[in-house]
Design a protein around this motif. Structure first.
Motif, PDB file in Angstrom:
ATOM      1  N   LYS A  37       9.686 -10.972   3.027  1.00  0.00           N
ATOM      2  CA  LYS A  37       8.410 -10.819   3.813  1.00  0.00           C
ATOM      3  C   LYS A  37       7.427 -11.240   2.657  1.00  0.00           C
ATOM      4  N   ALA A  38       6.134 -11.787   3.116  1.00  0.00           N
ATOM      5  CA  ALA A  38       5.094 -11.877   2.339  1.00  0.00           C
ATOM      6  C   ALA A  38       4.152 -10.587   2.325  1.00  0.00           C
ATOM      7  N   VAL A  39       3.309 -10.406   1.544  1.00  0.00           N
ATOM      8  CA  VAL A  39       2.615  -9.441   1.768  1.00  0.00           C
ATOM      9  C   VAL A  39       1.609  -9.708   2.887  1.00  0.00           C
ATOM     10  N   PRO A  40       1.238  -8.957   3.591  1.00  0.00           N
ATOM     11  CA  PRO A  40       0.451  -9.119   4.795  1.00  0.00           C
ATOM     12  C   PRO A  40      -1.174  -9.617   4.464  1.00  0.00           C
ATOM     13  N   ASP A  41      -1.454 -10.232   5.233  1.00  0.00           N
ATOM     14  CA  ASP A  41      -2.865 -10.875   5.194  1.00  0.00           C
ATOM     15  C   ASP A  41      -3.949  -9.591   5.717  1.00  0.00           C
ATOM     16  N   GLY A  42      -4.979  -9.959   5.488  1.00  0.00           N
ATOM     17  CA  GLY A  42      -6.172  -8.827   5.964  1.00  0.00           C
ATOM     18  C   GLY A  42      -6.079  -8.498   7.417  1.00  0.00           C
ATOM     19  N   ASP A  43      -6.171  -9.561   8.341  1.00  0.00           N
ATOM     20  CA  ASP A  43      -5.815  -9.085   9.722  1.00  0.00           C
ATOM     21  C   ASP A  43      -4.692  -8.303  10.140  1.00  0.00           C
ATOM     22  N   HIS A  44      -3.599  -8.620   9.439  1.00  0.00           N
ATOM     23  CA  HIS A  44      -2.233  -7.989   9.438  1.00  0.00           C
ATOM     24  C   HIS A  44      -2.600  -6.522   9.158  1.00  0.00           C
ATOM     25  N   SER A  45      -3.075  -6.566   8.093  1.00  0.00           N
ATOM     26  CA  SER A  45      -3.281  -4.965   7.410  1.00  0.00           C
ATOM     27  C   SER A  45      -4.272  -4.385   8.380  1.00  0.00           C
ATOM     28  N   ARG A  46      -5.228  -5.015   9.146  1.00  0.00           N
ATOM     29  CA  ARG A  46      -6.013  -4.137   9.842  1.00  0.00           C
ATOM     30  C   ARG A  46      -5.451  -3.649  11.169  1.00  0.00           C
ATOM     31  N   ILE A  47      -4.509  -4.534  11.821  1.00  0.00           N
ATOM     32  CA  ILE A  47      -3.723  -4.300  12.775  1.00  0.00           C
ATOM     33  C   ILE A  47      -2.941  -2.992  12.587  1.00  0.00           C
ATOM     34  N   ILE A  48      -2.391  -2.712  11.402  1.00  0.00           N
ATOM     35  CA  ILE A  48      -1.604  -1.368  11.061  1.00  0.00           C
ATOM     36  C   ILE A  48      -2.617  -0.373  10.942  1.00  0.00           C
ATOM     37  N   GLN A  49      -3.824  -0.376  10.315  1.00  0.00           N
ATOM     38  CA  GLN A  49      -4.800   0.209  10.123  1.00  0.00           C
ATOM     39  C   GLN A  49      -5.295   1.025  11.580  1.00  0.00           C
ATOM     40  N   TRP A  50      -5.280  -0.124  12.560  1.00  0.00           N
ATOM     41  CA  TRP A  50      -5.636   0.362  13.811  1.00  0.00           C
ATOM     42  C   TRP A  50      -4.658   1.300  14.657  1.00  0.00           C
ATOM     43  N   LEU A  51      -3.361   0.967  14.446  1.00  0.00           N
ATOM     44  CA  LEU A  51      -2.414   1.743  14.912  1.00  0.00           C
ATOM     45  C   LEU A  51      -2.271   3.039  14.160  1.00  0.00           C
ATOM     46  N   ILE A  52      -2.339   3.248  13.024  1.00  0.00           N
ATOM     47  CA  ILE A  52      -2.503   4.349  12.167  1.00  0.00           C
ATOM     48  C   ILE A  52      -3.493   5.326  12.884  1.00  0.00           C
ATOM     49  N   ARG A  53      -4.756   4.745  12.966  1.00  0.00           N
ATOM     50  CA  ARG A  53      -5.915   5.523  13.625  1.00  0.00           C
ATOM     51  C   ARG A  53      -5.689   6.224  15.129  1.00  0.00           C
ATOM     52  N   ILE A  54      -4.933   5.156  16.112  1.00  0.00           N
ATOM     53  CA  ILE A  54      -4.680   5.476  17.298  1.00  0.00           C
ATOM     54  C   ILE A  54      -3.778   6.759  17.186  1.00  0.00           C
ATOM     55  N   PHE A  55      -2.680   6.536  16.294  1.00  0.00           N
ATOM     56  CA  PHE A  55      -1.522   7.755  16.386  1.00  0.00           C
ATOM     57  C   PHE A  55      -2.115   8.881  15.872  1.00  0.00           C
ATOM     58  N   LEU A  56      -3.026   8.878  14.966  1.00  0.00           N
ATOM     59  CA  LEU A  56      -3.692  10.114  14.385  1.00  0.00           C
ATOM     60  C   LEU A  56      -4.386  10.887  15.317  1.00  0.00           C
ATOM     61  N   THR A  57      -4.986  10.200  16.222  1.00  0.00           N
ATOM     62  CA  THR A  57      -5.736  10.759  17.349  1.00  0.00           C
ATOM     63  C   THR A  57      -4.633  11.271  18.507  1.00  0.00           C
ATOM     64  N   ALA A  58      -4.063  10.070  18.927  1.00  0.00           N
ATOM     65  CA  ALA A  58      -3.146  10.510  20.078  1.00  0.00           C
ATOM     66  C   ALA A  58      -1.845  11.462  20.028  1.00  0.00           C
ATOM     67  N   ARG A  59      -1.425  11.360  18.768  1.00  0.00           N
ATOM     68  CA  ARG A  59      -0.223  12.054  18.396  1.00  0.00           C
ATOM     69  C   ARG A  59       0.026  12.367  17.127  1.00  0.00           C
ATOM     70  N   PRO A  60      -1.196  13.493  16.543  1.00  0.00           N
ATOM     71  CA  PRO A  60      -1.291  14.016  15.259  1.00  0.00           C
ATOM     72  C   PRO A  60      -0.003  14.516  14.606  1.00  0.00           C
ATOM     73  N   ASP A  61       1.066  14.809  15.582  1.00  0.00           N
ATOM     74  CA  ASP A  61       2.431  15.286  15.202  1.00  0.00           C
ATOM     75  C   ASP A  61       3.252  14.225  14.409  1.00  0.00           C
ATOM     76  N   LEU A  62       2.708  13.037  14.673  1.00  0.00           N
ATOM     77  CA  LEU A  62       3.622  11.970  14.031  1.00  0.00           C
ATOM     78  C   LEU A  62       2.666  11.185  13.195  1.00  0.00           C
ATOM     79  N   PHE A  63       3.373  10.171  12.337  1.00  0.00           N
ATOM     80  CA  PHE A  63       2.686   9.445  11.356  1.00  0.00           C
ATOM     81  C   PHE A  63       3.477   7.964  11.550  1.00  0.00           C
TER      82      PHE A  63
END
Length: 190
Positions: A37-63
């Motif tokens: 697997k190649a190291v992700p590009d900037g947009d790929h990383s931004r999508i993961i950041q977006w998901l992390i933020r969603i889960f921190l807000t909606a499901r703070p019991d999970l990470f």
């Protein structure tokens, strides 16, 4: 049925060596096949950041843990490194690089410019994650601009697969049970 060209132990040793010397590449071992697997590009990383933020807000019991190595060896001996895994925040405490997948509620992959995206993200990963018993496999497919939600794992496949275009709202089923508004994904495609 085919035989693997190496043992799990040999793969783990190779993966450690690759991490030290091959910048920008991460190895996986799925279905007896070595993959990179190649190291992700900037947009790929931004999508993961977006998901992390969603889960921190909606499901703070999970990470959502990026790049957590998993032992995917219920049926086929292997090691995978999903782009993200959703689990209890303490699920991987005290575990090594290749963790037990039993606490994982969802594996996430975001497609990239790999030659083997079709084989790995769309074919092998759903089989491996279903076979391992991971309840949900979320594929964010930047090539087709779609979200694919695989759920209800049964043996080596998911019984339910829901595909929606970027911009739609999609409900992630239990045990995740949140709604994603996928509109922002339109900004992070190639």
């Amino acid at each position: 049925m085919h035989e693997s060209l190496m043992t799990i132990e040999e793969f783990e040793e190779l993966a450690r060596a690759a991490d030290r010397i091959a910048e920008g590449v991460r190895l996986e071992f799925i279905d007896g096949k070595l993959g990179a697997k190649a190291v992700p590009d900037g947009d790929h990383s931004r999508i993961i950041q977006w998901l992390i933020r969603i889960f921190l807000t909606a499901r703070p019991d999970l990470f959502l843990t990026p790049e957590q190595g998993l032992q995917i060896d219920r049926y086929r001996k292997g090691r995978a490194r999903p782009d993200g895994v959703l689990a209890d925040a303490d699920a991987f405490v005290g575990q090594g690089e290749w963790a037990d997948p039993s606490p994982v509620l969802m594996a996430v992959e975001v497609t990239s410019d790999y030659q083997d995206t079709e084989r790995r993200d769309r074919q092998e990963n759903p089989r491996a994650y279903a076979d391992t018993g991971i309840p949900i496999y979320l594929l964010i497919d930047r090539d087709t601009c779609e979200i694919i939600v695989h759920s209800d794992p049964r043996e080596s496949r998911y019984a339910r697969v829901l595909t929606v275009p970027f911009g739609a709202t999609v409900q992630l089923p239990d045990p995740v049970n949140i709604t994603l508004n996928t509109e922002p994904l339109k900004d992070w495609v190639r």
